[in-house]
Design an enzyme around this catalytic site. Sequence first.
Site, PDB file in Angstrom:
ATOM      1  N   LYS A  82       0.838  -1.209   0.000  1.00  0.00           N
ATOM      2  CA  LYS A  82       0.000   0.000   0.000  1.00  0.00           C
ATOM      3  C   LYS A  82       0.872   1.257   0.000  1.00  0.00           C
ATOM      4  O   LYS A  82       1.919   1.291   0.648  1.00  0.00           O
ATOM      5  CB  LYS A  82      -0.892  -0.035   1.257  1.00  0.00           C
ATOM      6  CG  LYS A  82      -1.887   1.110   1.368  1.00  0.00           C
ATOM      7  CD  LYS A  82      -2.731   0.940   2.630  1.00  0.00           C
ATOM      8  CE  LYS A  82      -3.761   2.036   2.769  1.00  0.00           C
ATOM      9  NZ  LYS A  82      -4.665   1.815   3.912  1.00  0.00           N
ATOM     10  N   LEU A  96      -6.381   8.852   3.394  1.00  0.00           N
ATOM     11  CA  LEU A  96      -6.683   7.489   3.898  1.00  0.00           C
ATOM     12  C   LEU A  96      -7.997   7.422   4.661  1.00  0.00           C
ATOM     13  O   LEU A  96      -8.487   6.330   4.957  1.00  0.00           O
ATOM     14  CB  LEU A  96      -5.564   6.929   4.805  1.00  0.00           C
ATOM     15  CG  LEU A  96      -4.127   6.950   4.293  1.00  0.00           C
ATOM     16  CD1 LEU A  96      -3.210   6.230   5.288  1.00  0.00           C
ATOM     17  CD2 LEU A  96      -3.997   6.318   2.924  1.00  0.00           C
ATOM     18  N   SER A 155      -9.289   2.213   2.700  1.00  0.00           N
ATOM     19  CA  SER A 155      -8.304   2.971   1.954  1.00  0.00           C
ATOM     20  C   SER A 155      -7.250   2.098   1.257  1.00  0.00           C
ATOM     21  O   SER A 155      -6.472   2.610   0.456  1.00  0.00           O
ATOM     22  CB  SER A 155      -7.597   3.955   2.898  1.00  0.00           C
ATOM     23  OG  SER A 155      -6.937   3.266   3.951  1.00  0.00           O
ATOM     24  N   VAL A 185      -8.017   1.355   9.675  1.00  0.00           N
ATOM     25  CA  VAL A 185      -8.369   2.158  10.855  1.00  0.00           C
ATOM     26  C   VAL A 185      -9.890   2.309  10.998  1.00  0.00           C
ATOM     27  O   VAL A 185     -10.361   2.952  11.910  1.00  0.00           O
ATOM     28  CB  VAL A 185      -7.659   3.539  10.824  1.00  0.00           C
ATOM     29  CG1 VAL A 185      -8.339   4.519   9.901  1.00  0.00           C
ATOM     30  CG2 VAL A 185      -7.530   4.119  12.229  1.00  0.00           C
ATOM     31  N   GLY A 186     -10.648   1.714  10.069  1.00  0.00           N
ATOM     32  CA  GLY A 186     -12.104   1.769  10.177  1.00  0.00           C
ATOM     33  C   GLY A 186     -12.738   0.755   9.239  1.00  0.00           C
ATOM     34  O   GLY A 186     -13.939   0.734   9.037  1.00  0.00           O
ATOM     35  N   GLY A 187     -11.856  -0.092   8.661  1.00  0.00           N
ATOM     36  CA  GLY A 187     -12.304  -1.085   7.684  1.00  0.00           C
ATOM     37  C   GLY A 187     -11.472  -1.039   6.417  1.00  0.00           C
ATOM     38  O   GLY A 187     -11.802  -1.662   5.416  1.00  0.00           O
ATOM     39  N   SER A 188     -10.337  -0.327   6.481  1.00  0.00           N
ATOM     40  CA  SER A 188      -9.544  -0.047   5.273  1.00  0.00           C
ATOM     41  C   SER A 188      -8.899  -1.259   4.614  1.00  0.00           C
ATOM     42  O   SER A 188      -8.445  -1.176   3.477  1.00  0.00           O
ATOM     43  CB  SER A 188      -8.465   0.987   5.587  1.00  0.00           C
ATOM     44  OG  SER A 188      -9.059   2.227   5.844  1.00  0.00           O
TER      45      SER A 188
END
Length: 548
Positions: free
Chosen positions: A119, A168, A194, A215-218
């Site tokens: 990434k 992101l 992201s 960090v939230g589903g990335s």
Amino acid sequence: LLLRWRRRRGLWRKVAEAQQRQELSLVRMEAAARRFREQNPSVNVVSILSLPLPELSKKLRDGSLPLDHVFYAYVGKALQIATETNCITEYLQESETQLRKAKLTGMQGLLYGVPVSIKDSIDCQGHDSTMGFIKYLNKPAAEDSVVVQVLRRQGAIPFVKTNVPQSLISYDCKNLIFGQTRNPLLYTKTPGGSSGGEGALVGGGGSILGIGTDVGGSLRFPAAFCGVCALKPTGNRLSKRGIMSGVVGQKAVAAAVGPVAKDVESLALCLRALLCEDMFSLDSTVPPLPFNEEVYSSTQPLRIGYYETDFFTMPSPAMRRAVRETKQLLEEAGHTLVPFELTNVDYVIFNFCVRGMFADGGTTFVKKFNGEMEKVGMGTFFWLAKSPHWLKTLLSWIAKPFVPRFSSIIGSMRPNTVDEVWSLHHEIEDFCHQFIAQWKKLNLDVMLCPMLGPALGIGYPGQLSVAVSYTMLYNALDFPAGVVPVTMVTDEDEEELKTYKGYYQDWWDRTLAKAFHGSVGMPVAVQCVALPWQEELCLRFMKEVETL
């Protein structure tokens, strides 16, 4: 005005140069792949690309498959997927040097000769980690991130960097420098974010193993949207040294680095390779917990909690069906399934996640955009973060009777005092302990949960930040969570979507129904969750779901 015009012209020049470098990367990949094909016309590329990672790595280690055959097969395929989806930002040309060295030395690690995609936000020496920001162009990393160093020591060959959304903090995949990445399964859909470039490349078959962050589903959005598997470990199970972050310093929502691959066994192999002495010595803040084979290979029946909805984001018909069908298959295989009651997810999202990440009122986040030409896919979110406190308070009060969720988001984005932040962190800890107590009262091993899906149309994630509820819960709790594709959207699911109302019947619910639309044949996943530091159990459960 003249100064501003000159500045903008300078920024556009930087963007144009970066786009030329991206174009040159693809030209180099094309030349390398063509040269190899001409010199080795008899190599069966299709059979190489069809090998699962465990089998491929075994053949590379025992010498029955030459390293360059595998490397150039993936360079060729990655180029094809990049041309179709715009997922690659840079070809790491030194990978060819690493390949030649590996052939000479024969130094073998668990990932010997395996090409790996990385990434954009993960540092690779000599290359930019832009996060989609112009300001980070032409600032190459001084050294590899710890995770890339360990991959190299295990024999892996990082060969490309992949696209991300600007900042992101989004689950789409677009920025002003490299543009929009598309879903390899349907170009009108987002690949998620992201780690969207990773999802697209692995989902399209152009990479056998990718490394991203969450960090939230990335990691979970791209894997679910592109029909592959991913694992978000406990935040500190793998080193985050040398990895760029969307909001630096916040501790409320735990970020993690993890793998994306076609199947669960590949994720397990990657974790096996990363959880080694090199990782623990290069970053002594990572607990020295090697991969637990006994837990991963156990065949004991599991006691599994499950829920079909979080009562915040109404699941699409296919999401609900995915959980129900998986539950039934698990029961038939001898596992015990126990309903788990999820409450107050709205409070978790607004008060822990939004307020936690933007506890400074969004100042840190907004600063990142200083000097940038455009805030891609940020829309209302960026505007809110930028608004003065009095305006947020007023808007929150006006919106409350009509759009309560919008009111709550505005209210959550106010600046907090230090004691309020400490109090919030304490509250998150309490919530975590209560959640674990409920888990243990039911004597659960793991949990089966919905995963947002199918993939939304391009551009929709920027309008639907609230739909991260299913994934972000496990960043706030800092539990390991993985996704496994289990079904595809049917005509019946699409028909049922016409009656989708949502729990709030607000603009967001209506927009989400539109975003799901037109997805027959697209993959839908479930989420598999375990308690903190239980990655092996999480993977074992994922493997069970995948097999069934």
